[in-house]
Design a protein around this motif. Structure first.
Motif, PDB file in Angstrom:
ATOM      1  N   VAL A  37     -65.248 -19.939   7.632  1.00 54.44           N
ATOM      2  CA  VAL A  37     -65.943 -20.080   8.906  1.00 54.44           C
ATOM      3  C   VAL A  37     -65.055 -20.842   9.880  1.00 54.44           C
ATOM      4  CG1 VAL A  37     -67.156 -22.172   8.107  1.00 54.44           C
ATOM      5  CG2 VAL A  37     -68.059 -20.899  10.039  1.00 54.44           C
ATOM      6  N   GLN A  38     -65.105 -20.420  11.127  1.00 51.71           N
ATOM      7  CA  GLN A  38     -64.319 -21.087  12.180  1.00 51.71           C
ATOM      8  C   GLN A  38     -65.262 -21.507  13.283  1.00 51.71           C
ATOM      9  OE1 GLN A  38     -61.306 -18.623  14.084  1.00 51.71           O
ATOM     10  NE2 GLN A  38     -59.989 -20.401  14.352  1.00 51.71           N
ATOM     11  N   TYR A  39     -65.504 -22.813  13.385  1.00 51.37           N
ATOM     12  CA  TYR A  39     -66.329 -23.348  14.460  1.00 51.37           C
ATOM     13  C   TYR A  39     -65.481 -23.458  15.725  1.00 51.37           C
ATOM     14  CZ  TYR A  39     -69.497 -24.441  10.657  1.00 51.37           C
ATOM     15  OH  TYR A  39     -70.321 -24.345   9.559  1.00 51.37           O
ATOM     16  N   PRO A  40     -66.101 -23.470  16.883  1.00 50.78           N
ATOM     17  CA  PRO A  40     -65.341 -23.505  18.135  1.00 50.78           C
ATOM     18  C   PRO A  40     -64.336 -24.646  18.171  1.00 50.78           C
ATOM     19  CG  PRO A  40     -67.658 -23.075  18.577  1.00 50.78           C
ATOM     20  CD  PRO A  40     -67.562 -23.387  17.117  1.00 50.78           C
ATOM     21  N   GLY A  41     -63.087 -24.309  18.488  1.00 52.42           N
ATOM     22  CA  GLY A  41     -62.044 -25.320  18.630  1.00 52.42           C
ATOM     23  C   GLY A  41     -61.503 -25.872  17.332  1.00 52.42           C
ATOM     24  N   VAL A  87     -67.424 -18.172  14.051  1.00 53.66           N
ATOM     25  CA  VAL A  87     -66.869 -16.890  13.619  1.00 53.66           C
ATOM     26  C   VAL A  87     -66.721 -16.940  12.098  1.00 53.66           C
ATOM     27  CG1 VAL A  87     -64.987 -15.237  13.840  1.00 53.66           C
ATOM     28  CG2 VAL A  87     -65.638 -16.639  15.802  1.00 53.66           C
ATOM     29  N   TYR A  88     -67.190 -15.904  11.426  1.00 51.47           N
ATOM     30  CA  TYR A  88     -67.184 -15.849   9.966  1.00 51.47           C
ATOM     31  C   TYR A  88     -66.203 -14.774   9.512  1.00 51.47           C
ATOM     32  CZ  TYR A  88     -71.206 -18.881  10.167  1.00 51.47           C
ATOM     33  OH  TYR A  88     -72.039 -19.956  10.410  1.00 51.47           O
ATOM     34  N   PHE A  89     -65.342 -15.169   8.564  1.00 52.19           N
ATOM     35  CA  PHE A  89     -64.316 -14.266   8.046  1.00 52.19           C
ATOM     36  C   PHE A  89     -64.527 -14.048   6.553  1.00 52.19           C
ATOM     37  CE2 PHE A  89     -61.351 -13.967  11.565  1.00 52.19           C
ATOM     38  CZ  PHE A  89     -61.620 -15.109  12.305  1.00 52.19           C
ATOM     39  N   CYS A  90     -64.596 -12.805   6.156  1.00 54.81           N
ATOM     40  CA  CYS A  90     -64.575 -12.446   4.749  1.00 54.81           C
ATOM     41  C   CYS A  90     -63.116 -12.241   4.336  1.00 54.81           C
ATOM     42  CB  CYS A  90     -65.373 -11.159   4.558  1.00 54.81           C
ATOM     43  SG  CYS A  90     -65.593 -10.636   2.856  1.00 54.81           S
ATOM     44  N   ALA A  91     -62.765 -12.620   3.126  1.00 55.93           N
ATOM     45  CA  ALA A  91     -61.369 -12.505   2.701  1.00 55.93           C
ATOM     46  C   ALA A  91     -61.289 -12.282   1.205  1.00 55.93           C
ATOM     47  CB  ALA A  91     -60.584 -13.767   3.086  1.00 55.93           C
ATOM     48  N   LEU A  92     -60.189 -11.694   0.774  1.00 58.47           N
ATOM     49  CA  LEU A  92     -59.933 -11.553  -0.656  1.00 58.47           C
ATOM     50  C   LEU A  92     -58.544 -12.060  -0.972  1.00 58.47           C
ATOM     51  CD1 LEU A  92     -57.814  -9.021  -1.458  1.00 58.47           C
ATOM     52  CD2 LEU A  92     -59.743  -7.654  -0.718  1.00 58.47           C
ATOM     53  N   SER A  93     -58.370 -12.428  -2.237  1.00 61.07           N
ATOM     54  CA  SER A  93     -57.054 -12.793  -2.729  1.00 61.07           C
ATOM     55  C   SER A  93     -56.798 -12.035  -4.014  1.00 61.07           C
ATOM     56  CB  SER A  93     -56.976 -14.296  -2.975  1.00 61.07           C
ATOM     57  OG  SER A  93     -55.689 -14.642  -3.426  1.00 61.07           O
TER      58      SER A  93
END
Lengths: 113, 114
Positions: A37-41, A87-93
């Motif tokens: 998750v990316q909060y503003p700033g 903003v929410y990011f899904c990711a894989l490794s």
């Protein structure tokens, strides 16, 4: 190659609404799966993760279950708050080798009071 | 307290003028990463260092270079920025780089190319 597809945003909800953000992946083998998750700033922060099939990751009321049969890792929360706007990011490794995250394009979520 | 620090927050450069972005960490992590995130796109890994061992992604342009003089610092050098290099550049660290490990991200540097 490996890839992640997220539900397109932006998503706008009212406070206390139920949230689902869809995420599906394509990968060789059994990757680890993440939501950041990316909060503003701010920078991206790990929200939750799951490392094998049927694992459920959870944090701050958010949950996601690693579904191998549908290659999905949908993010859910039963009652969202204004402070969840981010903003929410899904990711894989990939399971082998170094930690090299492959991200989805991100879903912007706005919660209105 | 910020653990992965990127400076500056906003950077403006001219077309073709070399630019360096910096990242420092207080976590003493072995691995440092640079990601490029263009507007409304997924962050894309450019390269990473495991200690002093540099690992470039196959599709990272030669225009992008990196230096890691010590554990705490890592730099991204863009030798001749083009308009297409305008993006948010994200630095991240992890302890050992295994597949299920958490990454710690800085707040990013937003690069504009005029």
């Amino acid at each position: 190659g490996d890839s992640v597809t997220q539900m397109e945003g932006p998503v706008t909800l009212s406070e206390e609404a139920f949230l689902t953000i869809n995420c599906t992946y394509t990968a060789t083998g059994y990757p680890s799966l993440f939501w950041y998750v990316q909060y503003p700033g701010e920078g991206l922060q790990l929200l939750l993760k799951a490392t094998k099939a049927d694992d459920k990751g959870s944090n701050k009321g958010f949950e996601a279950t690693y579904r191998k049969e549908t290659t999905s890792f949908h993010l859910e929360k039963g009652s969202v708050q204004v402070s969840d706007s981010a903003v929410y990011f899904c990711a894989l490794s990939p399971i082998q080798g170094a930690q090299k995250l492959v991200f989805g394009q991100g879903t912007r979520l706005t919660i209105n009071p | 307290d910020a653990m992965v620090i990127q400076n500056p927050r906003y950077q403006v450069t001219q077309f073709g003028k070399p630019v360096t972005l910096s990242c420092s960490q207080t976590l003493n992590h072995n691995v440092m990463y640079w990601y490029q995130q263009k507007s409304s796109q997924a962050p894309k890994l450019l390269f990473h260092y495991y200690d002093k061992d540099f690992n470039n992604e196959a599709d990272t342009p030669d225009n992008f270079q990196s230096r890691r003089p010590n554990t705490s610092f890592c730099f991204l050098d863009i030798r001749s920025p083009g308009l297409g290099d305008a993006a948010m550049y994200l630095c991240a660290t992890s302890r050992a780089g295994t597949a299920n490990e958490k990454l710690f991200f800085g707040s990013g540097t937003q690069l504009s190319v005029l």
